[in-house]
Design an enzyme around this catalytic site. Structure first.
Site, short mmCIF file in Angstrom:
data_model
loop_
_atom_site.label_atom_id
_atom_site.label_comp_id
_atom_site.label_asym_id
_atom_site.label_seq_id
_atom_site.Cartn_x
_atom_site.Cartn_y
_atom_site.Cartn_z
N GLY A 57 -41.65 43.86 -10.99
CA GLY A 57 -40.97 43.06 -11.99
C GLY A 57 -39.75 42.39 -11.40
O GLY A 57 -39.10 42.96 -10.52
N GLN A 77 -31.94 37.89 -11.09
CA GLN A 77 -31.95 38.63 -9.81
C GLN A 77 -32.11 37.70 -8.61
O GLN A 77 -31.94 38.13 -7.47
CB GLN A 77 -33.09 39.66 -9.79
CG GLN A 77 -32.91 40.82 -10.76
CD GLN A 77 -34.07 41.77 -10.68
OE1 GLN A 77 -35.06 41.60 -11.38
NE2 GLN A 77 -33.98 42.75 -9.81
N LEU A 79 -35.27 46.02 -7.56
CA LEU A 79 -35.12 45.25 -6.32
C LEU A 79 -33.66 44.92 -6.04
O LEU A 79 -33.29 44.70 -4.89
CB LEU A 79 -35.94 43.95 -6.41
CG LEU A 79 -37.46 44.13 -6.31
CD1 LEU A 79 -38.17 42.83 -6.63
CD2 LEU A 79 -37.87 44.65 -4.94
N GLU A 83 -36.60 44.76 -17.48
CA GLU A 83 -36.33 43.34 -17.20
C GLU A 83 -35.54 42.67 -18.31
O GLU A 83 -34.66 41.84 -18.03
CB GLU A 83 -37.64 42.58 -16.95
CG GLU A 83 -38.49 43.08 -15.78
CD GLU A 83 -37.73 43.22 -14.46
OE1 GLU A 83 -36.74 42.49 -14.25
OE2 GLU A 83 -38.12 44.08 -13.64
N HIS A 99 -32.01 43.23 -17.76
CA HIS A 99 -31.43 42.30 -16.77
C HIS A 99 -30.92 41.03 -17.45
O HIS A 99 -29.88 40.49 -17.08
CB HIS A 99 -32.47 41.90 -15.71
CG HIS A 99 -32.58 42.85 -14.56
ND1 HIS A 99 -31.53 43.13 -13.72
CD2 HIS A 99 -33.63 43.58 -14.09
CE1 HIS A 99 -31.93 44.00 -12.78
NE2 HIS A 99 -33.21 44.29 -12.99
C1 QAP Z 1 -38.56 47.29 -12.54
O1 QAP Z 1 -38.70 47.32 -10.22
C2 QAP Z 1 -39.28 48.54 -12.94
O2 QAP Z 1 -35.63 50.26 -4.34
C3 QAP Z 1 -39.17 46.64 -11.33
O3 QAP Z 1 -36.54 49.53 -1.93
C4 QAP Z 1 -38.91 49.77 -12.43
O4 QAP Z 1 -40.11 46.27 -8.89
C5 QAP Z 1 -40.31 48.48 -13.83
C6 QAP Z 1 -38.40 48.12 -5.38
C7 QAP Z 1 -39.57 50.92 -12.82
C8 QAP Z 1 -40.95 49.63 -14.22
C9 QAP Z 1 -40.60 50.84 -13.71
C10 QAP Z 1 -37.31 48.96 -5.44
C11 QAP Z 1 -38.86 47.75 -4.14
C12 QAP Z 1 -39.04 47.57 -6.58
C13 QAP Z 1 -36.70 49.44 -4.28
C14 QAP Z 1 -39.21 47.05 -8.99
C15 QAP Z 1 -37.18 49.05 -3.04
C16 QAP Z 1 -38.26 48.20 -2.98
C17 QAP Z 1 -38.59 47.73 -7.84
CO CO Z 2 -34.43 45.53 -11.85
#
Ligand code: QAP
Ligand code: CO
Length: 183
Positions: free
Chosen positions: A45, A50, A96, A138, A141
């Site tokens: 996401g 971001q 992210l 999201e 955010h």
């Molecule tokens: C939000 O998060 C989310 O630390 C999206 O080193 C989180 O895509 C939705 C990511 C949890 C549902 C459940 C994080 C990639 C990605 C990191 C992400 C990293 C590399 C996070």
């Molecule tokens: Co996020």
């Protein structure tokens, strides 16, 4: 369009995203550029804020059972409004914009949203499971809220300490690399 992910503690993540009124080429180009950066950074996401565009747009690509992300599962969500929410679920979230940190966060189990697609068509979506969690993350955010804001005082303090150490190490290894290149 060249985009970069804005990382905590960058204040731009605290901006409130503006409602989108023009569903034009600019919007489409932004959405088109957000997708590869999300995929290349292993994201599921990404909100426009971001990538330094504080407008109410986000994209999601929830993986299949086997972890694979299919382009046909890409969801583009403009101007979302959560119209109902109930139940409780806990999931280990990441972001992210907060690399390498994951923590259990409590969310609503089920939500309903109204939103628009890239051509301004109005849609309704009922979500549960990971999709519901991702949408709530999201939509936060868009309001300048990060998942780390939901941690208890002690967990947040622990996070700040660990994260600062990580940023320091990142800087040091970058310097080392420059020194190596110059030598
Ligand atoms: C939000 O998060 C989310 O630390 C999206 O080193 C989180 O895509 C939705 C990511 C949890 C549902 C459940 C994080 C990639 C990605 C990191 C992400 C990293 C590399 C996070
Ligand atoms: Co996020």
């Amino acid at each position: 369009m060249k985009l970069n992910i804005v990382e905590y503690p960058d204040k731009r993540l605290r901006q409130k995203s503006k409602v989108i009124k023009k569903f034009d080429k600019n919007l489409h180009e932004l959405l088109d550029s957000m997708y590869p950066i999300m995929m290349n950074t292993n994201g599921i996401g990404l909100a426009a804020v971001q990538v330094a565009h504080p407008i109410a747009a986000l994209i999601l690509n929830i993986p299949e059972e086997d972890g694979e992300q299919l382009e046909e599962n890409l969801l583009e969500i403009i101007n979302p409004v959560i119209t109902s929410q109930d139940g409780e679920t806990i999931y280990q979230e990441g972001c992210l914009s907060v690399p390498s940190f994951y923590e259990d966060i409590k969310r609503f189990e089920n939500i309903t949203i109204n939103y628009q697609d890239r051509d301004a068509n109005t849609k309704t979506l009922e979500a549960n499971g990971l999709l519901s969690i991702a949408i709530q993350h999201e939509v936060d955010h868009l309001n300048g809220v990060l998942f780390i804001d939901k941690l208890s005082y002690s967990r947040r303090k622990k996070f700040e300490k660990e994260y600062k150490r990580m940023l320091k190490e990142k800087k040091t290894s970058k310097k080392d690399l420059i020194v190596k290149k110059g030598a």
